[in-house]
Motif scaffolding. Structure first.
Motif, PDB file in Angstrom:
ATOM      1  N   LEU A  40      39.462  37.983  47.746  1.00  0.00           N
ATOM      2  CA  LEU A  40      37.935  37.807  46.986  1.00  0.00           C
ATOM      3  C   LEU A  40      37.789  36.522  46.475  1.00  0.00           C
ATOM      4  CD1 LEU A  40      37.742  41.457  45.290  1.00  0.00           C
ATOM      5  CD2 LEU A  40      37.066  40.739  47.651  1.00  0.00           C
ATOM      6  N   ALA A  41      36.473  36.046  46.568  1.00  0.00           N
ATOM      7  CA  ALA A  41      36.228  34.759  46.047  1.00  0.00           C
ATOM      8  C   ALA A  41      36.485  34.993  44.516  1.00  0.00           C
ATOM      9  CB  ALA A  41      34.798  34.490  46.178  1.00  0.00           C
ATOM     10  N   PHE A  42      37.088  33.867  43.898  1.00  0.00           N
ATOM     11  CA  PHE A  42      37.477  34.036  42.497  1.00  0.00           C
ATOM     12  C   PHE A  42      36.333  34.295  41.629  1.00  0.00           C
ATOM     13  CE2 PHE A  42      41.469  34.227  40.287  1.00  0.00           C
ATOM     14  CZ  PHE A  42      41.342  33.627  39.237  1.00  0.00           C
ATOM     15  N   PHE A  43      35.495  33.452  41.622  1.00  0.00           N
ATOM     16  CA  PHE A  43      34.155  33.353  40.667  1.00  0.00           C
ATOM     17  C   PHE A  43      33.006  33.891  41.128  1.00  0.00           C
ATOM     18  CE2 PHE A  43      37.231  30.182  38.867  1.00  0.00           C
ATOM     19  CZ  PHE A  43      37.278  30.695  37.494  1.00  0.00           C
ATOM     20  N   SER A  44      33.160  34.714  42.093  1.00  0.00           N
ATOM     21  CA  SER A  44      31.946  35.324  42.718  1.00  0.00           C
ATOM     22  C   SER A  44      31.250  36.101  41.787  1.00  0.00           C
ATOM     23  CB  SER A  44      32.305  36.077  44.095  1.00  0.00           C
ATOM     24  OG  SER A  44      31.098  36.757  44.487  1.00  0.00           O
ATOM     25  N   THR A  45      29.969  36.070  41.573  1.00  0.00           N
ATOM     26  CA  THR A  45      29.126  37.162  40.548  1.00  0.00           C
ATOM     27  C   THR A  45      28.667  38.341  41.298  1.00  0.00           C
ATOM     28  OG1 THR A  45      27.230  35.720  40.695  1.00  0.00           O
ATOM     29  CG2 THR A  45      28.599  35.306  39.087  1.00  0.00           C
ATOM     30  N   ASN A  46      28.790  38.377  42.786  1.00  0.00           N
ATOM     31  CA  ASN A  46      28.228  39.424  43.399  1.00  0.00           C
ATOM     32  C   ASN A  46      29.427  40.437  43.512  1.00  0.00           C
ATOM     33  OD1 ASN A  46      25.635  38.261  43.786  1.00  0.00           O
ATOM     34  ND2 ASN A  46      26.458  37.120  45.641  1.00  0.00           N
ATOM     35  N   LEU A  53      34.844  50.169  43.354  1.00  0.00           N
ATOM     36  CA  LEU A  53      34.109  49.222  42.053  1.00  0.00           C
ATOM     37  C   LEU A  53      34.119  48.012  42.747  1.00  0.00           C
ATOM     38  CD1 LEU A  53      36.737  50.444  39.356  1.00  0.00           C
ATOM     39  CD2 LEU A  53      34.252  51.150  39.701  1.00  0.00           C
ATOM     40  N   SER A  54      33.166  47.336  42.337  1.00  0.00           N
ATOM     41  CA  SER A  54      33.028  45.750  42.457  1.00  0.00           C
ATOM     42  C   SER A  54      34.068  44.716  42.038  1.00  0.00           C
ATOM     43  CB  SER A  54      31.497  45.302  42.041  1.00  0.00           C
ATOM     44  OG  SER A  54      31.407  44.088  42.105  1.00  0.00           O
ATOM     45  N   SER A  55      34.534  43.888  42.658  1.00  0.00           N
ATOM     46  CA  SER A  55      35.454  43.042  42.349  1.00  0.00           C
ATOM     47  C   SER A  55      35.513  41.730  42.734  1.00  0.00           C
ATOM     48  CB  SER A  55      36.916  43.790  42.312  1.00  0.00           C
ATOM     49  OG  SER A  55      37.938  43.059  41.887  1.00  0.00           O
ATOM     50  N   ASN A  56      35.850  40.780  42.205  1.00  0.00           N
ATOM     51  CA  ASN A  56      36.160  39.460  42.651  1.00  0.00           C
ATOM     52  C   ASN A  56      37.600  38.994  42.183  1.00  0.00           C
ATOM     53  OD1 ASN A  56      36.184  38.838  39.539  1.00  0.00           O
ATOM     54  ND2 ASN A  56      34.092  37.576  39.740  1.00  0.00           N
ATOM     55  N   LEU A 110      32.935  38.867  36.052  1.00  0.00           N
ATOM     56  CA  LEU A 110      33.758  39.463  36.596  1.00  0.00           C
ATOM     57  C   LEU A 110      33.175  40.515  37.756  1.00  0.00           C
ATOM     58  CD1 LEU A 110      35.516  40.690  33.177  1.00  0.00           C
ATOM     59  CD2 LEU A 110      36.391  39.021  34.813  1.00  0.00           C
ATOM     60  N   ALA A 111      31.911  40.182  37.953  1.00  0.00           N
ATOM     61  CA  ALA A 111      31.330  40.898  39.194  1.00  0.00           C
ATOM     62  C   ALA A 111      31.117  42.376  38.820  1.00  0.00           C
ATOM     63  CB  ALA A 111      31.893  40.562  40.575  1.00  0.00           C
TER      64      ALA A 111
END
Length: 170
Positions: A40-46, A53-56, A110-111
């Motif tokens: 996952l992209a480290f700083f993605s807000t999506n 669960l949503s995660s980055n 933390l998305a």
């Protein structure tokens, strides 16, 4: 004075603290590792879906850090596990409030989405409950190790407020 002077050592409640810390730590470790394994992209807000669960990448890393703290508390055990559970549970609840406030903003680093907030609240309360079990209450039974350590005079046989019949204060 040491702040932990009043805490008893080597009591059977320590198993509850260890089990709680270990189970919650293992669940967080799995979630964090799944997120990192997905790249996952480290700083993605999506964020992207991981285990519902949503995660980055950042949330995955934070989950692993807290998992390691909980598992370390479980390994150490005793009052340390209880204190770690209470502290981590409180941080999870606070995180739920903070992330609820930044849910639909650019500060959602933390998305988080609403299921994450609910998970944070529920997990925080579960972890804190494991830590407080048998330790925090206004009406602890007199055979509880925390009650005995807070009332050493009354805990001794024949101590003040004790009777020979039934061993309870009258």
């Amino acid at each position: 004075m040491d702040l932990r002077d009043e805490l008893p050592v080597d009591h059977r409640l320590a198993q509850v603290y260890r089990i709680g810390a270990g189970l919650c730590g293992a669940a967080l470790l799995v979630f964090g590792c799944l997120g990192l394994a997905d790249g996952l992209a480290f700083f993605s807000t999506n964020g992207e879906q991981v285990a519902g669960l949503s995660s980055n990448g950042l949330l995955s890393l934070v989950s692993i850090v807290f998992a390691v703290v909980l598992i370390a508390g479980a390994v150490i055990g005793g009052n340390t596990a209880s204190t770690v559970n209470i502290a981590v549970g409180t941080l999870f609840v606070l995180s739920g409030f903070v992330n609820l406030a930044v849910l639909d903003s650019g500060a959602n680093y933390l998305a988080f989405r609403m299921p994450n907030v609910i998970f944070s609240f529920v997990t925080g309360f579960v972890i804190a409950t494991f830590g407080m079990y048998g330790r925090v209450s206004g009406k602890l039974p007199h055979d509880n190790p925390y009650w005995r350590s807070r009332h050493p005079q009354a805990a001794r046989p024949g101590g003040p407020g004790r009777t020979a019949i039934g061993g309870r204060a009258t």
